[in-house]
Design a protein around this motif. Sequence first.
Motif, short mmCIF file in Angstrom:
data_model
loop_
_atom_site.label_atom_id
_atom_site.label_comp_id
_atom_site.label_asym_id
_atom_site.label_seq_id
_atom_site.Cartn_x
_atom_site.Cartn_y
_atom_site.Cartn_z
N ARG A 42 -15.59 -22.49 2.49
CA ARG A 42 -14.63 -23.49 2.04
C ARG A 42 -14.13 -23.25 0.61
O ARG A 42 -13.43 -24.08 0.05
CB ARG A 42 -15.23 -24.90 2.12
N GLY A 43 -14.47 -22.12 0.03
CA GLY A 43 -14.01 -21.83 -1.33
C GLY A 43 -12.60 -21.28 -1.33
O GLY A 43 -11.97 -21.06 -0.29
N GLU A 44 -12.11 -21.02 -2.55
CA GLU A 44 -10.77 -20.46 -2.69
C GLU A 44 -10.71 -19.07 -2.07
O GLU A 44 -11.64 -18.27 -2.23
CB GLU A 44 -10.38 -20.36 -4.17
N ILE A 45 -9.65 -18.79 -1.37
CA ILE A 45 -9.44 -17.46 -0.80
C ILE A 45 -9.08 -16.52 -1.94
O ILE A 45 -8.21 -16.81 -2.76
CB ILE A 45 -8.34 -17.48 0.28
N MET A 46 -9.79 -15.39 -1.99
CA MET A 46 -9.60 -14.39 -3.03
C MET A 46 -9.33 -13.04 -2.36
O MET A 46 -9.78 -12.79 -1.25
CB MET A 46 -10.85 -14.26 -3.88
N ALA A 84 0.82 -1.21 0.00
CA ALA A 84 0.00 0.00 0.00
C ALA A 84 0.86 1.27 0.00
O ALA A 84 0.58 2.20 -0.73
CB ALA A 84 -0.93 0.00 1.20
N SER A 85 1.91 1.29 0.79
CA SER A 85 2.70 2.52 0.90
C SER A 85 3.55 2.78 -0.34
O SER A 85 3.77 3.91 -0.72
CB SER A 85 3.58 2.48 2.15
N ARG A 86 4.03 1.73 -0.98
CA ARG A 86 4.89 1.91 -2.16
C ARG A 86 4.10 2.12 -3.44
O ARG A 86 4.58 2.74 -4.37
CB ARG A 86 5.81 0.71 -2.34
N HIS A 87 2.88 1.59 -3.51
CA HIS A 87 2.19 1.57 -4.79
C HIS A 87 0.80 2.19 -4.77
O HIS A 87 0.13 2.20 -5.80
CB HIS A 87 2.07 0.12 -5.29
N GLY A 88 0.33 2.69 -3.66
CA GLY A 88 -1.00 3.28 -3.63
C GLY A 88 -2.10 2.27 -3.87
O GLY A 88 -3.17 2.60 -4.35
N VAL A 89 -1.85 1.01 -3.56
CA VAL A 89 -2.83 -0.03 -3.79
C VAL A 89 -3.56 -0.31 -2.50
O VAL A 89 -2.97 -0.40 -1.44
CB VAL A 89 -2.15 -1.33 -4.29
N SER A 90 -4.85 -0.44 -2.61
CA SER A 90 -5.67 -0.78 -1.46
C SER A 90 -6.19 -2.20 -1.62
O SER A 90 -6.44 -2.65 -2.74
CB SER A 90 -6.85 0.18 -1.36
N VAL A 91 -6.34 -2.90 -0.53
CA VAL A 91 -6.92 -4.23 -0.56
C VAL A 91 -8.35 -4.14 -0.05
O VAL A 91 -8.60 -3.63 1.03
CB VAL A 91 -6.12 -5.21 0.32
N VAL A 92 -9.27 -4.58 -0.87
CA VAL A 92 -10.64 -4.76 -0.43
C VAL A 92 -10.88 -6.25 -0.53
O VAL A 92 -10.85 -6.82 -1.61
CB VAL A 92 -11.62 -3.99 -1.34
N ASN A 93 -11.02 -6.92 0.58
CA ASN A 93 -11.00 -8.36 0.59
C ASN A 93 -12.22 -8.98 -0.08
O ASN A 93 -13.33 -8.55 0.16
CB ASN A 93 -10.90 -8.91 1.99
N GLY A 94 -11.94 -10.00 -0.88
CA GLY A 94 -12.96 -10.74 -1.61
C GLY A 94 -14.09 -11.18 -0.71
O GLY A 94 -15.08 -10.49 -0.57
N PRO A 95 -13.96 -12.34 -0.06
CA PRO A 95 -15.01 -12.66 0.89
C PRO A 95 -14.97 -11.69 2.06
O PRO A 95 -15.89 -11.65 2.85
CB PRO A 95 -14.69 -14.07 1.34
N GLY A 96 -13.90 -10.85 2.15
CA GLY A 96 -13.78 -9.86 3.21
C GLY A 96 -13.47 -10.52 4.52
O GLY A 96 -12.33 -10.78 4.84
N LEU A 97 -14.49 -10.74 5.23
CA LEU A 97 -14.39 -11.50 6.46
C LEU A 97 -14.59 -12.95 6.05
O LEU A 97 -15.64 -13.31 5.53
CB LEU A 97 -15.49 -11.05 7.42
N VAL A 98 -13.59 -13.78 6.24
CA VAL A 98 -13.70 -15.19 5.85
C VAL A 98 -14.25 -15.94 7.05
O VAL A 98 -13.56 -16.16 8.04
CB VAL A 98 -12.33 -15.75 5.40
N ASP A 99 -15.52 -16.30 6.95
CA ASP A 99 -16.18 -17.01 8.05
C ASP A 99 -15.69 -18.45 8.16
O ASP A 99 -15.21 -19.04 7.18
CB ASP A 99 -17.70 -17.01 7.84
N SER A 100 -15.89 -19.03 9.32
CA SER A 100 -15.41 -20.39 9.57
C SER A 100 -16.10 -21.42 8.67
O SER A 100 -15.52 -22.46 8.39
CB SER A 100 -15.61 -20.77 11.04
N GLY A 101 -17.28 -21.14 8.16
CA GLY A 101 -17.97 -22.09 7.31
C GLY A 101 -17.61 -22.01 5.84
O GLY A 101 -17.99 -22.87 5.05
#
Length: 144
Positions: free
Chosen positions: A85-89, A66-83
């Motif tokens: 089981r798909g690929e983490i994005m 983020a500091s070097r490239h001005g890139v922000s992460v907005v998480n795919g599933p965001g909060l990955v719940d315990s249930g």
Amino acid sequence: MDVSITVLDEELPAPQYAHPGDAGLDLRAAVAGTLNPFERMTVPCGFAMAIPDGYAGLVIPRSGLASRHGVSVVNGPGLVDSGYRGEIMVVLVNLDPQEPFSFERGDRIAQMMIVATPSVTLHNTDQLPASVRGAQGFGSSGVS
């Protein structure tokens, strides 16, 4: 705590901590890409996992990215719940108004923290208990 993972891309290293004591597991891009200013892209990370009940995964930015490239992460599933089981994005967003941002397959693009998530019971009430802050809003504690 033991967490089971399924590696979906055998050529990528499994998520791991960069240093002893780190809070976040490094997540790597399973694909390469380029983001033009203000573009976003959902990036697969090449693994799925079974987070235990009572915990969740929080996908957060890597501070260097983020500091070097001005890139922000907005998480795919965001909060990955315990249930889940798909690929983490990870959703990457280029917030730089002028420069494109490129990343390669295998680059570390985000981190995941596994955090405890206590179950709560909400109780409706007509009045909340008093506190020092009260209803003062965002930024009310000042800048110093």
